[in-house]
Write an enzyme that holds these catalytic residues in place. Sequence first.
Site, short mmCIF file in Angstrom:
data_model
loop_
_atom_site.label_atom_id
_atom_site.label_comp_id
_atom_site.label_asym_id
_atom_site.label_seq_id
_atom_site.Cartn_x
_atom_site.Cartn_y
_atom_site.Cartn_z
CB ALA A 56 -0.78 -0.06 1.42
NE ARG A 84 -2.90 6.03 -13.38
CZ ARG A 84 -2.72 4.88 -13.42
NH1 ARG A 84 -3.80 4.63 -14.87
NH2 ARG A 84 -2.24 4.35 -13.74
CE LYS A 107 -3.82 3.50 -5.90
NZ LYS A 107 -3.30 2.65 -6.69
N GLY A 111 10.03 -1.19 -5.94
CA GLY A 111 9.07 -2.01 -6.83
C GLY A 111 8.36 -3.32 -5.78
N GLY A 150 -3.64 -2.42 -1.64
CA GLY A 150 -4.00 -2.08 -0.86
C GLY A 150 -5.59 -1.23 -1.69
CD GLU A 152 5.77 -6.42 -14.28
OE1 GLU A 152 5.14 -5.71 -14.61
OE2 GLU A 152 4.99 -8.53 -13.47
CG ASN A 158 0.82 -11.09 -11.25
OD1 ASN A 158 0.61 -12.35 -10.70
ND2 ASN A 158 1.69 -10.56 -11.80
CG ASN A 178 -4.74 1.86 -11.28
OD1 ASN A 178 -3.47 1.91 -10.46
ND2 ASN A 178 -4.44 0.94 -11.68
CG ASN A 195 -52.31 15.95 18.86
OD1 ASN A 195 -51.59 16.51 18.92
ND2 ASN A 195 -53.44 15.43 18.08
C1 UD1 Z 1 2.35 -5.15 -10.70
C2 UD1 Z 1 2.30 -6.51 -11.44
C3 UD1 Z 1 2.04 -7.20 -12.58
C4 UD1 Z 1 0.49 -7.75 -12.98
C5 UD1 Z 1 -0.31 -6.53 -11.92
C6 UD1 Z 1 -1.63 -5.89 -11.67
C7 UD1 Z 1 4.66 -6.51 -11.00
C8 UD1 Z 1 6.56 -6.29 -11.20
N1 UD1 Z 1 3.92 -6.46 -11.22
O1 UD1 Z 1 1.90 -4.80 -11.54
O2 UD1 Z 1 3.07 -8.10 -13.48
O3 UD1 Z 1 -0.24 -8.28 -13.74
O4 UD1 Z 1 0.61 -6.00 -10.82
O5 UD1 Z 1 -2.07 -5.12 -11.20
O6 UD1 Z 1 5.13 -6.75 -9.24
N2 UD1 Z 1 3.84 -0.78 -4.55
C9 UD1 Z 1 4.15 -0.80 -2.97
N3 UD1 Z 1 6.00 -0.07 -3.29
C10 UD1 Z 1 6.42 -0.26 -4.63
C11 UD1 Z 1 5.45 -0.72 -5.32
C12 UD1 Z 1 4.70 -0.91 -5.74
O7 UD1 Z 1 3.65 -1.07 -2.27
O8 UD1 Z 1 7.40 0.04 -4.03
C13 UD1 Z 1 2.79 -1.36 -4.72
C14 UD1 Z 1 1.34 -0.15 -4.87
O9 UD1 Z 1 1.01 0.72 -4.61
C15 UD1 Z 1 0.33 -1.22 -6.16
C16 UD1 Z 1 0.99 -2.53 -6.72
O10 UD1 Z 1 2.19 -2.27 -6.15
O11 UD1 Z 1 -0.14 -1.29 -5.21
C17 UD1 Z 1 1.47 -2.87 -7.79
O12 UD1 Z 1 2.48 -1.78 -7.59
P1 UD1 Z 1 2.34 -1.77 -9.42
O13 UD1 Z 1 3.80 -0.38 -9.11
O14 UD1 Z 1 1.41 -0.75 -9.79
O15 UD1 Z 1 2.90 -2.67 -10.79
P2 UD1 Z 1 1.84 -2.87 -11.60
O16 UD1 Z 1 3.03 -2.36 -12.79
O17 UD1 Z 1 0.42 -2.61 -11.71
CA CA Z 2 -1.39 -1.29 -10.89
#
Ligand code: UD1
Ligand code: CA
Length: 459
Positions: free
Chosen positions: A9, A15, A22, A78, A101, A152, A167, A225, A375
């Site tokens: 989270a 966005r 969020k 990441g 989250g 990815e 995924n 998002n 009343n």
């Molecule tokens: C991720 C997956 C992808 C999947 C998709 C589904 C990875 C590398 N990719 O991509 O395979 O299809 O979700 O929606 O995992 N977050 C953190 N800390 C970070 C990075 C992210 O808490 O450092 C949280 C974000 O808040 C978010 C979630 O992890 O809720 C997913 O992160 P995001 O960077 O949006 O991954 P996607 O590109 O959507």
């Molecule tokens: Ca995402």
Amino acid sequence: MKLGVVVLAAGKGTRMRSALPKVLHPLAGRPLLGHVLDAAAALGAAQVAVVYGHGGEQVPNAFPQSKAEWVEQRERLGTGHAVLQAMPAMAAMDRVLVLYGDVPLIEPETLTRLVDDTVETSLGLLTMELVDPTGYGRIVRDKSNRVLRIVEQKDASTAERAITEVNTGIIVAERTRLADWLGRIGNDNVQHEYYLTDIIGLAVADGVTVATTAPETLEEVAGVNDRAQLALLERHYQRGIAEKLMLGGTTLADPSRLDVRGSLSCDQDVFLDVNLVCEGRVRIGANCHIGPNCLLKDCTLGTGVEVMANSIIEGASVASGARIGPFARLRPGSEIAEDCHIGNFVEVKKSRIAAGSKVNHLSYVGDAEIGAGVNVGAGTITCNYDGANKHLTEIGDGAFIGSNTALVAPVVVGPGATIGAGSVISRNAPAEQLTLTRAPQATIEGWTRPTKAAIKSST
Ligand code: UD1
Ligand code: CA
């Protein structure tokens, strides 16, 4: 088997264009993250860790009752890096499930299935088939249909981008192996992020068979998002509540115009007209009829209650056969007994009104104890507040309060008493007697209305 849950989270939620993190945006009146924490609790997770970052302490502060461990991810490097931050909190767990989250509607049943379906192996994934897989990580399988890795979108070749199995992000893994794989992932990719998804390739290289299972619906794994996606999930969630109500014997004038932000239970043959908003715990007895545009919050209605249009009932109870509204407002601490009528433009606060009493028009009843069969005439006001303290008004059974009476509390009107219209009652009124305060009516003989002064001509 001890199951731990890590909830990611820390995302920025750019966005959403919001000062509020969020995961704190509400869905059905509760923060997105609250829904996920509830799902983790429903699963019987032995330990929950939430990785937060953007929005700082606002996020943990929004859940003062939660037993979750809050892990700050200072730099968002990441999803793999994020899960790694939470691993110390998982030290006593056998398996770890990763949730998000901003994916609020995940069903505990689906997660239980994912966990159960993958007990035989060290790694399980929740995946789904999408007509348009754009943006998602793709599940790469070999000729025997075994999962090999996740690629990815941004790193995928044209052939890989054609894969429609994606995924969801939700995974479950054996805790010790997960820790090992997470320690080995790098960030040599287009986004220079530590991808959680890279553990799949590492697991396969270690000879692990990756199990997969699918959610029941796409909404379950849909992320939020932006506010448009939030609204779609809100409608989906509300539709589910409406369906359950209808199947349980409630008539909805329009299932798309009901909003339940909390819990609503209805006994049989309740009718809910359009634009009802329910907040907190609302219980509606059999055969109640709720008119259009009402707000019900933390309240209980007996059987056969009629709530007419544009009424607000909050922190109150209304017994069987009572009639409320239109345009009535029952505030906290109001207890309305059987067969009472609380009519238009009547406000009731912290008052008990016994069976069969009527307050039909334009009144304020605050801090009052009203007996049965009373009343209360139009425009009656309990003057309960002296500027410093609140005082009680007591009205005995069968009393009749004439219209436009001011009852200056503390004051007692005895049983069967009659109060003449327009009175200001500041001393106790005895039972069975007529009490009134009223200036004598006078007629001035020969009086004429003033006439306009003639305007003088300027010439
Ligand atoms: C991720 C997956 C992808 C999947 C998709 C589904 C990875 C590398 N990719 O991509 O395979 O299809 O979700 O929606 O995992 N977050 C953190 N800390 C970070 C990075 C992210 O808490 O450092 C949280 C974000 O808040 C978010 C979630 O992890 O809720 C997913 O992160 P995001 O960077 O949006 O991954 P996607 O590109 O959507
Ligand atoms: Ca995402």
